[in-house]
Enzyme design. Structure first.
Site, PDB file in Angstrom:
ATOM      1  N   ASP A 100      -8.072  -5.484  -0.806  1.00 19.29           N
ATOM      2  CA  ASP A 100      -8.438  -6.264  -1.982  1.00 19.29           C
ATOM      3  C   ASP A 100      -8.105  -7.745  -1.831  1.00 19.29           C
ATOM      4  OD1 ASP A 100      -9.432  -4.097  -3.532  1.00 19.29           O
ATOM      5  OD2 ASP A 100      -7.370  -3.415  -3.769  1.00 19.29           O
ATOM      6  N   HIS A 120       0.852  -1.186   0.000  1.00 23.02           N
ATOM      7  CA  HIS A 120       0.000   0.000   0.000  1.00 23.02           C
ATOM      8  C   HIS A 120       0.886   1.232   0.000  1.00 23.02           C
ATOM      9  CE1 HIS A 120      -3.215   2.756   1.113  1.00 23.02           C
ATOM     10  NE2 HIS A 120      -4.033   1.811   0.690  1.00 23.02           N
TER      11      HIS A 120
END
Ligand code: COA
Length: 378
Positions: A315, A261
């Site tokens: 996700d 991320h």
């Protein structure tokens, strides 16, 4: 300007103020209007969270009833929209179909240019109410099935299942979906939200902002990652292959979808909540396939943290969760839109309330200024 001053990918740049959500990299946490997302996901329905994102406070029972009535009054896509969906290329990605449909919604809405606070709120609710039906209709038409009209009798998440499959699954499955809606709803200045704000900053209309945001979210480095995760799990093929697959992929320096991320470097606070909901759903489904995807995910997560110290993002659990709910892989990112429409539109409202045209500078690296030689002398 020197190269060293360029913030590639705008990394580390604070571009504006926001009161919608706060990302705290130091604690890997996220709040919407001051509430921790995991708290909201476990204690509230998505409708309450949508209300919060737009109205700054959680609703009372009466406020929620009025909000739900308003959302339901906006349900029901036009016959022209259904015709459009029927005309679209069935081989195009569903995000392309959704982008086209939202743009179509904008040109059909005669109030599209009303960007007063009420005008923006009304159109946000309209998109919130109608995008799920667009996604569900497109999903069915692609499979050669007739769309199922929306119903005003069901809650937001239940209605989406009804429009996709003609039935509502067990409560644990609906809860898992509803929690994913809350967890996906908002995430400060990510690429698609910043796109929406950039478009709104030129005083363009809210449908244009959302259409652009959909285009941004589609990319596999952003929303498209939940689809990529599922393709990856299918490629891995089973829990027994998971460790060797991951070691091989890392040796080949592959980008492992669903991990890493830009902001959270030590884990994403949304992941444990979503993983827990996914596990509960797997227990309810109880099939060998469901258990296999669960086991495979656990192993891939463990190896990635052990080998690279890179943690899963949201996700990673949502990909297999949506798959086991019965959704086709290309619909995963449109499902993300069903949720993120709340955050995008809240940011458009915020941008318009204190607007400053977004216009960064660039560091020119092309040829130096030169004279034009007339064509006959070139
Ligand atoms: N798989 C393998 N290695 C990864 C990785 C991943 N998913 N994510 C980061 N890394 C590695 C990079 O290769 C880099 O290694 P290096 O320093 O040896 O070159 C290092 O970690 C730093 O990564 P970087 O790409 O600079 O981080 P970023 O902040 O620019 O990227 C993402 C963030 C999300 C784009 C990136 O992690 C990624 O592509 N993830 C997969 C796609 C995804 O899941 N997207 C959804 C995001 S919510």
């Amino acid at each position: 300007m020197t190269d060293s001053e360029v913030k590639y990918g705008l990394a580390g740049v604070v571009a504006d103020d926001t009161a919608v959500s706060k990302v705290m990299p130091e604690t890997n946490s996220l709040t919407y209007r001051g509430y921790a997302v995991q708290d909201l996901a476990t204690k509230c329905r998505f409708e309450e969270v949508a209300y919060l994102i737009w109205n700054r406070e959680l609703p009372t029972k009466a406020q929620l009833a009025a909000f739900n009535a308003l959302e339901k009054s906006e349900r029901g896509i036009s016959p022209a929209m259904l015709t459009l969906i029927g005309m679209l290329n069935r081989h195009a990605h569903p995000m392309d179909a959704l982008r086209t449909a939202v743009s179509f919604m904008g040109q059909a809405d005669e109030t599209a240019e009303d960007s007063s606070p009420k005008g923006l709120y009304d159109k946000s609710i309209r998109m919130f109410a109608q995008i799920p039906e667009i996604v569900a209709a497109d999903f069915r038409v692609r499979a050669g099935k007739a769309p199922i009209p929306t119903t005003k009798d069901l809650g937001f998440s239940e209605n989406f299942f009804h429009m996709c499959f003609g039935k509502v699954p067990q409560p644990e499955i609906v809860k898992c979906f509803d929690m994913s809606m809350t967890l996906y709803a908002e995430h400060s200045f990510n690429a698609s939200t910043f796109t929406a704000r950039t478009i709104a900053s030129s005083l363009s209309d809210i449908y244009s902002a959302v259409t652009g945001a959909i285009g941004s979210l589609k990319g596999p480095l952003h929303g498209g990652a939940n689809e990529a995760v599922m393709h990856m799990l299918k490629e891995v093929g089973g829990a027994k292959n998971a460790e060797s697959w991951m070691m091989d992929a890392l040796a080949k320096k592959k980008n492992i979808m669903g991990f890493g991320h830009r902001v959270y470097k030590k884990g994403d606070s949304r992941v444990p909540t979503m993983t827990d909901a996914f596990r509960k759903m797997v227990d309810v489904i109880g099939t060998p396939e469901a258990r296999e995807y669960w086991e495979m995910s656990r192993i891939l997560d463990k190896i990635m943290v052990r080998e690279k110290n890179i943690y899963p993002n949201l996700d990673f659990p949502t990909g297999p969760a949506y798959y086991l709910m019965g959704f086709e892989i290309p619909i995963f990112t449109p499902i993300f839109v069903i949720s993120r429409i709340t955050g995008w539109t809240a940011h458009v409202m915020e941008q318009r309330a204190a607007n400053k045209l977004v216009r960064p500078l660039s560091n020119y690296v092309g040829v130096a200024q030169r004279d034009v030689v007339p064509i006959e002398k070139r």
